[in-house]
Design a protein around this motif. Structure first.
Motif, PDB file in Angstrom:
ATOM      1  N   GLY A 323       0.596  -0.972  -0.401  1.00  0.00           N
ATOM      2  CA  GLY A 323       0.271  -0.195   0.079  1.00  0.00           C
ATOM      3  C   GLY A 323       0.835   1.192   0.053  1.00  0.00           C
ATOM      4  N   SER A 324       2.289   1.425   0.739  1.00  0.00           N
ATOM      5  CA  SER A 324       2.969   2.965   0.782  1.00  0.00           C
ATOM      6  C   SER A 324       3.611   2.831  -0.522  1.00  0.00           C
ATOM      7  CB  SER A 324       3.142   2.473   2.221  1.00  0.00           C
ATOM      8  OG  SER A 324       4.078   1.075   2.580  1.00  0.00           O
ATOM      9  N   ARG A 325       4.478   1.310  -1.097  1.00  0.00           N
ATOM     10  CA  ARG A 325       4.789   1.600  -2.086  1.00  0.00           C
ATOM     11  C   ARG A 325       4.235   2.549  -2.968  1.00  0.00           C
ATOM     12  NH1 ARG A 325       6.613  -4.123  -3.804  1.00  0.00           N
ATOM     13  NH2 ARG A 325       4.829  -4.210  -4.749  1.00  0.00           N
ATOM     14  N   GLU A 326       2.759   2.823  -3.492  1.00  0.00           N
ATOM     15  CA  GLU A 326       2.102   2.937  -4.441  1.00  0.00           C
ATOM     16  C   GLU A 326       2.207   4.410  -4.322  1.00  0.00           C
ATOM     17  OE1 GLU A 326      -1.655   0.902  -5.684  1.00  0.00           O
ATOM     18  OE2 GLU A 326      -0.811  -0.756  -6.243  1.00  0.00           O
ATOM     19  N   LEU A 327       2.291   4.904  -3.042  1.00  0.00           N
ATOM     20  CA  LEU A 327       2.265   6.236  -2.425  1.00  0.00           C
ATOM     21  C   LEU A 327       3.393   7.443  -3.196  1.00  0.00           C
ATOM     22  CD1 LEU A 327      -0.276   6.236   0.094  1.00  0.00           C
ATOM     23  CD2 LEU A 327      -1.554   6.533  -2.095  1.00  0.00           C
ATOM     24  N   GLY A 345      14.101   7.974  -9.571  1.00  0.00           N
ATOM     25  CA  GLY A 345      14.960   6.822 -10.410  1.00  0.00           C
ATOM     26  C   GLY A 345      15.493   6.724  -9.193  1.00  0.00           C
ATOM     27  N   TYR A 346      16.556   8.033  -8.751  1.00  0.00           N
ATOM     28  CA  TYR A 346      16.992   7.217  -7.098  1.00  0.00           C
ATOM     29  C   TYR A 346      16.292   7.141  -6.053  1.00  0.00           C
ATOM     30  CZ  TYR A 346      20.918  10.317 -10.189  1.00  0.00           C
ATOM     31  OH  TYR A 346      21.293  10.940 -11.103  1.00  0.00           O
ATOM     32  N   GLY A 347      14.943   7.554  -5.837  1.00  0.00           N
ATOM     33  CA  GLY A 347      15.087   7.064  -4.685  1.00  0.00           C
ATOM     34  C   GLY A 347      13.791   6.075  -5.123  1.00  0.00           C
ATOM     35  N   SER A 348      13.807   5.161  -6.113  1.00  0.00           N
ATOM     36  CA  SER A 348      12.944   3.945  -6.381  1.00  0.00           C
ATOM     37  C   SER A 348      14.620   2.853  -6.717  1.00  0.00           C
ATOM     38  CB  SER A 348      12.908   3.879  -7.436  1.00  0.00           C
ATOM     39  OG  SER A 348      12.525   2.349  -8.181  1.00  0.00           O
ATOM     40  N   ALA A 349      16.204   3.077  -6.420  1.00  0.00           N
ATOM     41  CA  ALA A 349      16.654   2.575  -6.614  1.00  0.00           C
ATOM     42  C   ALA A 349      16.918   2.121  -4.814  1.00  0.00           C
ATOM     43  CB  ALA A 349      17.837   3.407  -7.414  1.00  0.00           C
ATOM     44  N   ALA A 350      16.682   3.370  -4.240  1.00  0.00           N
ATOM     45  CA  ALA A 350      17.666   3.717  -2.635  1.00  0.00           C
ATOM     46  C   ALA A 350      16.368   2.120  -1.616  1.00  0.00           C
ATOM     47  CB  ALA A 350      16.794   5.081  -2.205  1.00  0.00           C
ATOM     48  N   GLN A 351      15.301   2.812  -2.220  1.00  0.00           N
ATOM     49  CA  GLN A 351      13.947   1.723  -1.733  1.00  0.00           C
ATOM     50  C   GLN A 351      14.420   0.121  -2.805  1.00  0.00           C
ATOM     51  OE1 GLN A 351      10.049   1.709  -3.558  1.00  0.00           O
ATOM     52  NE2 GLN A 351       9.139   0.736  -1.755  1.00  0.00           N
TER      53      GLN A 351
END
Length: 499
Positions: A323-327, A345-351
């Motif tokens: 749920g939180s990932r979609e936000l 993109g950097y945020g997705s890579a960090a996740q």
């Protein structure tokens, strides 16, 4: 075939299994401990003929299958948007909340967004409803017929889905045929059957002490393949469109099936008389959760309660993850962050890198902590990160939240491992099939709750969904901590009585 014919595979009797007291991971001579032979039942035990352990088993299967799913999911959504836009005559782009434009929203754009969301929902519900019936069937069947078939069949189903999607794109057929492809994949078990087969296989070949880490390795495969697919998919679509990436999806699924057929050694000696289409497999799921499984045949409500409580913990943790990932992207795109594609993109890579840091952290913490305390450390990491996200109004604060979540994936492998240790070795397939169905339910519930909560909270606290997620995680943290304290108290009592 009645229950007395069920093949019970002991952890020490399977491919790659090792003794906790005398580990020899490189031994390929097939010898077992004398204690295991003495303790093994004289009937209903089938042992695979291959017992040489391999450092890599089903990890490539899960990596490739996850890569194909992660690659096609955003591309199919974007294709739906483009096709529906073309059919309705809309050729605009989505407006940004950070734009200073005072132009009112285009009603045609709202219609495109609505139809795209609806078709996404129909496709997801179609796959989920069919898989809810098929995955427990395949999982329970794999306890008798072997794991390799449950790794091969769903990958062929995913490949068939990719073929249908390619035909739709080449011939520009109506988007309803996407639903047909999803249903065909669901009939073969879909990606959830691959999950069930891989985790069941690892439970077969690992001992109780090493199982949590082996499960965590599979979890890390999910994260790494998802990150790689995210990086490749967007760039490739902009360069060459949709068709070529979907050819890679097809090739990846076929490669996963071929690898499972050629290189994965069977961990359960197949029973030729095992039938797939029988209600007995669904009854096995009911028996597992109503009685606690065969390992609880001697009675005891506590065992059954633990099974339910750990399943509840898994449901809450994974629901928050989905749920939180979609936000995240929606939160980052809009004011006050107003991130561009590079920062997103950097945020997705960090996740996704947190999958690796969680794996490393779990391995280190297991040296001095029980698995339950490792899970609590992972939940604490996740909770603190979500609290920071809820108040993040700068780029630095947002990345601080990502940094604090460096252990956020440590809880789920512990929960999978604990569930696996609660059931009989001959019930690993039905257990992980049930867990895979719970995971699908988590996606639907998490997506529905958090996507509804986000717009409702905009007028009083934009980051409230993240704070709500952190509060939810306190429930599994309390359950896991309580059960661990009860275990330690029981162990102290038993040691006192024995002395």
């Amino acid at each position: 075939m009645d229950e007395s014919d069920t093949a019970a595979i002991l952890p020490g009797d399977v491919l790659g299994a090792t003794s906790e007291d005398n580990r020899q991971p490189d031994s390929c001579d097939g010898h077992k401990r004398e204690e295991e032979d003495a303790a093994a039942p004289t009937t209903n035990v089938l042992r695979p003929t291959l017992t040489c352990s391999l450092p890599v088993t089903v990890e490539p299967v899960l990596f490739l299958a996850m890569f194909s799913v992660a690659l096609q999911a955003p591309l199919s959504t974007q294709y739906l948007w483009d096709r529906i836009s073309e059919d309705l005559g809309y050729n605009g782009t989505k407006t940004s909340e950070c734009s200073n434009s005072s132009v009112p929203p285009d009603p045609l754009q709202k219609e495109v967004e609505t139809l795209t969301a609806h078709w996404n929902l129909y496709i997801s519900l179609g796959g989920f409803s069919v898989g809810l019936l098929v995955v427990p069937l395949l999982g329970s069947w794999s306890d008798l017929a072997g794991r390799r078939l449950v790794l091969i069949i769903p990958n062929f189903g995913l490949a068939l889905q990719a073929v249908v999607y390619l035909v739709v794109m080449y011939l520009k057929l109506p988007v309803v045929y996407f639903l047909l492809g999803r249903l065909l994949s669901g009939l073969s078990g879909d990606f959830n059957a691959v999950l069930a087969g891989c985790f069941s296989y690892v439970a077969d070949i690992s001992d109780r002490r090493s199982r949590t880490f082996r499960v965590a390795v599979l979890e890390a495969c999910l994260g790494l393949s998802g990150m790689l697919a995210s990086i490749i998919g967007g760039q490739w679509r902009r360069a060459q469109g949709y068709i070529n990436p979907f050819w890679l999806v097809l090739a990846t699924n076929l490669a996963a099936a071929l690898y499972a057929y050629l290189f994965v050694r069977e961990s359960v000696l197949p029973d030729p008389s095992a039938k797939l289409l029988t209600a007995r497999h669904h009854k096995a799921v009911w028996h597992l959760y109503s009685t606690g499984g065969r390992s609880n045949e001697s009675g005891g409500r506590l065992h059954r309660c633990r099974l339910w409580l750990y399943t509840l913990c898994f449901f809450l943790v994974v629901t928050v993850h989905f749920g939180s990932r979609e936000l995240y992207v929606l939160y980052e795109l809009s004011s006050p962050l107003c991130w561009g594609s590079a920062l997103i993109g950097y945020g997705s890579a960090a996740q996704h890198l947190a999958y690796l840091s969680s794996l490393l952290g779990l391995k280190i913490m297991q040296r001095c902590l029980e698995d339950s305390w490792v899970a609590l450390m992972g939940l604490a990491s996740n909770i603190t990160g979500l609290v920071v996200f809820s108040v993040a109004d700068t780029t630095q604060l947002m990345f601080t939240g990502y940094g604090l979540c460096f252990l956020f994936m440590a809880a789920t492998p512990v929960l999978r491992s604990k569930l696996s240790k609660l059931v009989d070795p001959s019930e690993q397939g039905v257990l992980f099939a049930s867990v895979a169905c719970v995971e699908s339910l988590c996606f639907l519930v998490g997506s529905s709750i958090f996507n509804s909560l986000y717009p409702a909270a905009l007028h009083f606290m934009k980051g409230f969904p993240f704070l709500f997620a952190a509060i939810i995680l306190l429930i599994p943290a309390g359950i896991i901590g309580t059960l661990q304290c009860l275990d330690q108290r029981r162990d102290r009592t038993e040691s006192t009585m024995s002395s």
